[in-house]
Each structure stands twice: as structure tokens, then as C-alpha cells.
Design an enzyme around this catalytic site. Structure first.
Site, mmCIF file in Angstrom:
data_model
loop_
_atom_site.group_PDB
_atom_site.id
_atom_site.type_symbol
_atom_site.label_atom_id
_atom_site.label_comp_id
_atom_site.label_asym_id
_atom_site.label_seq_id
_atom_site.Cartn_x
_atom_site.Cartn_y
_atom_site.Cartn_z
ATOM 1 C CG ASP A 67 -0.422 -0.450 2.578
ATOM 2 O OD1 ASP A 67 1.141 -0.273 2.504
ATOM 3 O OD2 ASP A 67 -0.919 -0.858 3.647
ATOM 4 C CD GLU A 143 -8.192 0.830 7.935
ATOM 5 O OE1 GLU A 143 -7.842 -0.139 8.647
ATOM 6 O OE2 GLU A 143 -7.613 1.914 8.307
#
Ligand code: PGA
Length: 262
Positions: A67, A143
Site C-alpha cells: 500500500d 480496513e
């Protein structure tokens, strides 16, 4: 899942560095998925030392990071590009043109995400994906409630993730709100996954990942679906596991005695 519990964080970090070293020695042209975060700092220090000591060939490696913050210039000191260049690629002598992170200042995040998926496919897929875990159970920046089938895309970070990462930014600087992250589906496509967690602040997330129900509320629980996932823990991160004694019985002192994965 293979659950390896070490007596200390140092031993757990060394075990991960040893696995990476052995993998690169055996297959110098491996495609390795990399992670950032505080947990990996010592791992990369140990890996750099092993690369120098054992003349580990790194020129043919290809790496893909999980990421990158969205909207942060790659040269920003808190970008994951900066982290990786400073903590691993530079000191280890890994050619930068073979290292990939999502480009966080690309004009179109959706196009950049698709291009990242394509780059991974064109490289032949990821052989070994290194992972950390967030206190909220995230892997990469997936998430809670991320689709278990998700691919690389822009994600909004939770307040708890932003708070945990505030330390890497200046006092008067806001932590980015968004990141481009490999999806859970992208991570599960790796041929092998290797997750490291240390410290008691990870114990609850670790127990949900390994022993909790499979579900998007704990994204790391998706690793229960992976046929070759190894979880390396220190005693503190393992402290909330119900079946801790069983894992220790199977692999005393975190020593990997079995070639198979559960
Ligand atoms: P940490 O981050 O290593 O800084 O705890 C891990 C993660 O959020 O995946």
C-alpha cells in the site's frame, strides 16, 4: 494456518528475516510482496545484514508493496516509498526499478489501482507476501468491512489507523485520509503469506484473525482461506489465543517442524 509462537519479539523478527533470506537464496528471481510499519523495521535490519553476510543475490528480485498513502508525494519522508528506499532497498542494493508501490500522486487512483494489479500479473504473481496486522485487524490498508474479494483500490483510513500512524508525520501535519492498497483478494492470490505480529497491543486482533469467525469485520481472518499462510508471533501477540498450548505443542519455541499448513 501455521502458527509459530516465539518467546520474544527479537526471535520472531529474526525468524521472518530468516524465511525471507532462505527464500531469496533458493529463488533469487522471486516476486516478494512487502509491508511497512513499525513491526517490519527490525525485520528489514536483519535482512540487510543477512544479505551482506551471506552474499544473498538481490538483483533479480521483484517487489510489490501492499500500500501507499494517497495524495502524498513519493519523496515525502512519511511515504512508504521513502520508508522502503531508506530501510531496505537502498541498504540492501535492490534495484529500484524492480520495486513497486502504488503511485500515490497519480492523477486517477482507480486507473493506478488497475495498473498495479496488471503489473503484479505481468510479473507472474506474488510468490511470498509479507504482512503485518493493524490493531483493528487490517492487512494492508484493508480496513474492517473491506470485501474479502477486494482488489487494489483507494480506501478511506479509519481514525484508529490514522492515529496509530500519526507518529510518522509532523506534529502540525495531518495523517493522510486515503491510501491505495492491494485488496484482500489480491493478497490471497499470493502463493504464500507470512504475517508477523509482536506486542500485546496486537493480541486481540491476532486472536480474531486466527480463531475468530471468518468475516470482513476482521480483514486478516481472510487468511483462514489461504492454503499456505504462516503466522509468526511473539508471546505477547499470542497471549489471547485460546489454543495457544496446541500451537506451541505443534511447533515448540516457534520452530517450524511441519511442512504442511492447516
Ligand atoms: P505496525 O503496523 O507494524 O506499525 O504496527 C502494522 C499494520 O498496520 O499493518
Amino acid at each position: 494456518m501455521k502458527v509459530l509462537i516465539h518467546n520474544s519479539a527479537e526471535l520472531a523478527q529474526q525468524a521472518v528475516a530468516d524465511i525471507l533470506t532462505a527464500r531469496i537464496l533458493a529463488h533469487p528471481a522471486s516476486v516478494i510482496g512487502l509491508a511497512t510499519g513499525g513491526t517490519m523495521e527490525v525485520v528489514y535490519d536483519r535482512l540487510i545484514r543477512a544479505i551482506a553476510r551471506e552474499a544473498v543475490p538481490v538483483r533479480d528480485l521483484v517487489t510489490f508493496n501492499l500500500d501507499e498513502y494517497w495524495g502524498l508525494a513519493p519523496a515525502h519522508p512519511a511515504s512508504y516509498r521513502s520508508y522502503m528506499n531508506a530501510r531496505l532497498f537502498g541498504p540492501a542494493g535492490i534495484p529500484l526499478e524492480r520495486t513497486f508501490l502504488p503511485v500515490a500522486d497519480a492523477a486517477d487512483p482507480a486507473a493506478e489501482s488497475d495498473a498495479y494489479e496488471l503489473r503484479i500479473r505481468e510479473a507472474g504473481g506474488i510468490d511470498l507476501q509479507l504482512l503485518g496486522i493493524g490493531q483493528n485487524g487490517h492487512i494492508g490498508f484493508n480496513e474492517p468491512t473491506s470485501s474479502l474479494a477486494s482488489r487494489t483500490r483507494l480506501k478511506t483510513l479509519t481514525q484508529s489507523t490514522r492515529k496509530a500512524n500519526q507518529q510518522y508525520f509532523g506534529a502540525d501535519e495531518a495523517t493522510p485520509e486515503y491510501a491505495i492498497t492491494m485488496g484482500i483478494g489480491t493478497i490471497l492470490d499470493a502463493r504464500e503469506c507470512l504475517l508477523l505480529a509482536t506486542g500485546s497491543n496486537k493480541a486481540e486482533a491476532v486472536s480474531r484473525m486466527i480463531e475468530g469467525p471468518l468475516g470482513a469485520h476482521c480483514p486478516a481472518s481472510a487468511l483462514q482461506l489461504h492454503p499456505k499462510a504462516t503466522i509468526i508471533l511473539d508471546a505477547d501477540a499470542a497471549s489471547a489465543l485460546e489454543l495457544r498450548e496446541y500451537y506451541q505443542h505443534v511447533h515448540p519455541d516457534g520452530i517450524d517442524r511441519q511442512p504442511t499448513h492447516g
